[in-house]
Scaffold this active site. Structure first.
Site, PDB file in Angstrom:
ATOM      1  N   SER A   8      28.940  23.853  56.742  1.00  0.00           N
ATOM      2  CA  SER A   8      29.709  23.678  57.712  1.00  0.00           C
ATOM      3  C   SER A   8      30.732  24.842  57.988  1.00  0.00           C
ATOM      4  O   SER A   8      31.452  25.040  59.021  1.00  0.00           O
ATOM      5  CB  SER A   8      30.534  22.408  57.581  1.00  0.00           C
ATOM      6  OG  SER A   8      31.499  22.655  56.425  1.00  0.00           O
ATOM      7  N   TYR A  39      33.110  19.012  57.900  1.00  0.00           N
ATOM      8  CA  TYR A  39      32.389  17.850  57.975  1.00  0.00           C
ATOM      9  C   TYR A  39      32.896  16.490  57.561  1.00  0.00           C
ATOM     10  O   TYR A  39      32.478  15.636  57.645  1.00  0.00           O
ATOM     11  CB  TYR A  39      30.996  18.057  57.728  1.00  0.00           C
ATOM     12  CG  TYR A  39      29.984  18.803  58.680  1.00  0.00           C
ATOM     13  CD1 TYR A  39      30.392  19.672  59.570  1.00  0.00           C
ATOM     14  CD2 TYR A  39      28.574  18.926  58.262  1.00  0.00           C
ATOM     15  CE1 TYR A  39      29.746  20.219  60.572  1.00  0.00           C
ATOM     16  CE2 TYR A  39      27.706  19.508  59.305  1.00  0.00           C
ATOM     17  CZ  TYR A  39      28.411  20.310  60.243  1.00  0.00           C
ATOM     18  OH  TYR A  39      27.520  20.847  61.192  1.00  0.00           O
ATOM     19  N   GLY A  40      33.536  16.996  56.072  1.00  0.00           N
ATOM     20  CA  GLY A  40      33.885  15.717  55.480  1.00  0.00           C
ATOM     21  C   GLY A  40      34.759  14.436  55.908  1.00  0.00           C
ATOM     22  O   GLY A  40      34.966  13.565  55.436  1.00  0.00           O
ATOM     23  N   ASN A  71      27.234  19.452  50.565  1.00  0.00           N
ATOM     24  CA  ASN A  71      26.716  18.019  49.996  1.00  0.00           C
ATOM     25  C   ASN A  71      27.160  16.917  51.005  1.00  0.00           C
ATOM     26  O   ASN A  71      26.636  15.783  51.134  1.00  0.00           O
ATOM     27  CB  ASN A  71      27.959  17.860  48.901  1.00  0.00           C
ATOM     28  CG  ASN A  71      27.411  18.601  47.637  1.00  0.00           C
ATOM     29  OD1 ASN A  71      26.742  18.184  46.827  1.00  0.00           O
ATOM     30  ND2 ASN A  71      28.094  19.974  47.585  1.00  0.00           N
ATOM     31  N   THR A  72      28.069  17.236  52.015  1.00  0.00           N
ATOM     32  CA  THR A  72      28.391  16.234  53.139  1.00  0.00           C
ATOM     33  C   THR A  72      27.281  15.863  53.904  1.00  0.00           C
ATOM     34  O   THR A  72      26.553  15.013  54.244  1.00  0.00           O
ATOM     35  CB  THR A  72      29.705  16.639  53.873  1.00  0.00           C
ATOM     36  OG1 THR A  72      30.593  16.887  53.028  1.00  0.00           O
ATOM     37  CG2 THR A  72      30.013  15.530  54.915  1.00  0.00           C
ATOM     38  N   THR A 195      30.265  22.471  48.289  1.00  0.00           N
ATOM     39  CA  THR A 195      29.963  24.052  47.783  1.00  0.00           C
ATOM     40  C   THR A 195      31.230  24.850  48.093  1.00  0.00           C
ATOM     41  O   THR A 195      31.262  26.146  47.840  1.00  0.00           O
ATOM     42  CB  THR A 195      28.861  24.171  48.774  1.00  0.00           C
ATOM     43  OG1 THR A 195      29.102  24.019  50.057  1.00  0.00           O
ATOM     44  CG2 THR A 195      27.597  23.579  48.180  1.00  0.00           C
ATOM     45  N   HIS A 196      32.416  24.207  49.032  1.00  0.00           N
ATOM     46  CA  HIS A 196      33.646  24.818  48.837  1.00  0.00           C
ATOM     47  C   HIS A 196      34.121  25.141  47.773  1.00  0.00           C
ATOM     48  O   HIS A 196      34.938  26.037  47.209  1.00  0.00           O
ATOM     49  CB  HIS A 196      34.400  24.455  49.883  1.00  0.00           C
ATOM     50  CG  HIS A 196      34.159  24.577  51.235  1.00  0.00           C
ATOM     51  ND1 HIS A 196      33.015  24.183  51.998  1.00  0.00           N
ATOM     52  CD2 HIS A 196      34.809  25.431  52.440  1.00  0.00           C
ATOM     53  CE1 HIS A 196      32.996  24.474  53.247  1.00  0.00           C
ATOM     54  NE2 HIS A 196      34.108  25.035  53.315  1.00  0.00           N
TER      55      HIS A 196
HETATM   56  N1  DGL Z   1      30.781  22.584  51.687  1.00  0.00           N
HETATM   57  C1  DGL Z   1      30.554  21.127  52.505  1.00  0.00           C
HETATM   58  C2  DGL Z   1      30.170  20.313  51.354  1.00  0.00           C
HETATM   59  O1  DGL Z   1      29.569  20.700  50.201  1.00  0.00           O
HETATM   60  C3  DGL Z   1      31.221  20.727  53.501  1.00  0.00           C
HETATM   61  C4  DGL Z   1      32.740  20.368  53.546  1.00  0.00           C
HETATM   62  C5  DGL Z   1      33.433  20.027  54.831  1.00  0.00           C
HETATM   63  O2  DGL Z   1      32.727  20.478  55.629  1.00  0.00           O
HETATM   64  O3  DGL Z   1      34.217  18.831  54.761  1.00  0.00           O
HETATM   65  O4  DGL Z   1      30.412  19.107  51.447  1.00  0.00           O
END
Ligand code: DGL
Length: 270
Positions: A8, A39-40, A71-72, A195-196
């Site tokens: 995202s 996206y979360g 992951n989301t 992944t953030h």
């Molecule tokens: N980096 C993302 C994850 O692994 C997305 C986080 C998001 O957009 O809320 O979930």
């Protein structure tokens, strides 16, 4: 030849960095859906629509294999995509399975029945949508028995990282770790299920203390991709160059990415 890496926002660059170190000869197409990040906090249908659109764009850029380095999206959209959306000559893989295989001491693709593993108490840190999906617990239950999982939805952390407000991100990490510890005082392991979060790994580790083993995805996903491409070299598509695409402001995202990867990165409009 190119492999697509999707997130995202900038979080998936933690995976891109590890993949480009493990597989320097493979061209990578990165897609950051910055216009719709985070996206979360979105619902599953919306995450599915956004993820399929981005994946389509990476197929068009010459990728036959796309990694959802988010992951989301892996939690909320991947299963539905695999149930009928993905063309038969393409593959889309998520980031949960390599992590859970590492946590449950399994080799790649070991689908033997669930068994007892060394780790008993796992703290999961992830976005609200990932926590709500329970995808982590489901994948874990296929592989391990007797593991207690306590999940903490880490609201606000992704926004703070995307805004470059690391002071706020650090304060939020500390408060989410405190909240988790009130529910599970002594986890043996912590999973950074977004992944953030590797960008805040030192802060998570400091707040959790030295007795908690922290599992972070980037290297696990890169190793598992290297292994996959050894067995399925035909899945490297026909793209030939590294490409960085964003739905956000290319100049702003390029600056952020250059700072983070410590090499010049130029994003173009998706
Ligand atoms: N980096 C993302 C994850 O692994 C997305 C986080 C998001 O957009 O809320 O979930």
């Amino acid at each position: 030849m190119a492999v697509g890496i999707f997130d995202s926002g900038i979080g998936g660059l933690t995976v891109l960095d590890a993949v480009s170190t493990a597989l320097p000869e493979v061209p990578l197409v990165y897609f950051g859906d910055h216009a719709h990040s985070p996206y979360g906090v979105r619902d599953a249908d919306n995450i599915y629509d956004l993820t399929t659109k981005a994946t389509e764009r990476m197929f068009d850029a010459g990728c036959d294999l796309v990694i959802l380095a988010c992951n989301t999206a892996s939690a909320a959209a991947l299963r539905r995509m695999q149930e009928g959306w993905i063309p038969t000559d393409k593959r889309v893989l998520g980031v949960f399975v390599p992590l859970i295989e590492a946590l449950t001491e399994r080799q790649w693709g070991d689908n033997s029945p669930p068994r007892e593993v060394g780790i008993k108490h796992v703290a999961l840190f992830a976005t609200p949508a990932t926590v709500a999906s329970r995808a982590f617990q489901r994948e874990l239950a296929f592989r391990a028995v007797g593991v207690d999982v306590e999940a903490q939805a880490c609201g606000g952390v992704v926004d703070a990282i995307e805004d470059g407000d690391m002071i706020l991100a650090e304060a939020l990490v500390r408060s989410h770790v405190d909240a988790l510890k009130r529910k599970m005082p002594k986890p043996d392991a912590a999973v950074l299920g977004c992944t953030h979060y590797p960008l805040m790994e030192a802060e998570f580790a400091a707040a959790l203390g030295p007795d908690v083993k922290v599992f972070s995805q980037a290297n696990l996903v890169a190793d598992s991709l290297a292994d996959y491409l050894k067995r399925r070299p035909e899945m490297i598509g026909n793209g030939t160059e590294n490409l960085f695409l964003t739905t956000g402001d290319p100049r702003h995202v390029s600056d952020q990415a250059t700072q983070f990867l410590r090499r010049k990165i130029e994003f173009t409009a998706a």
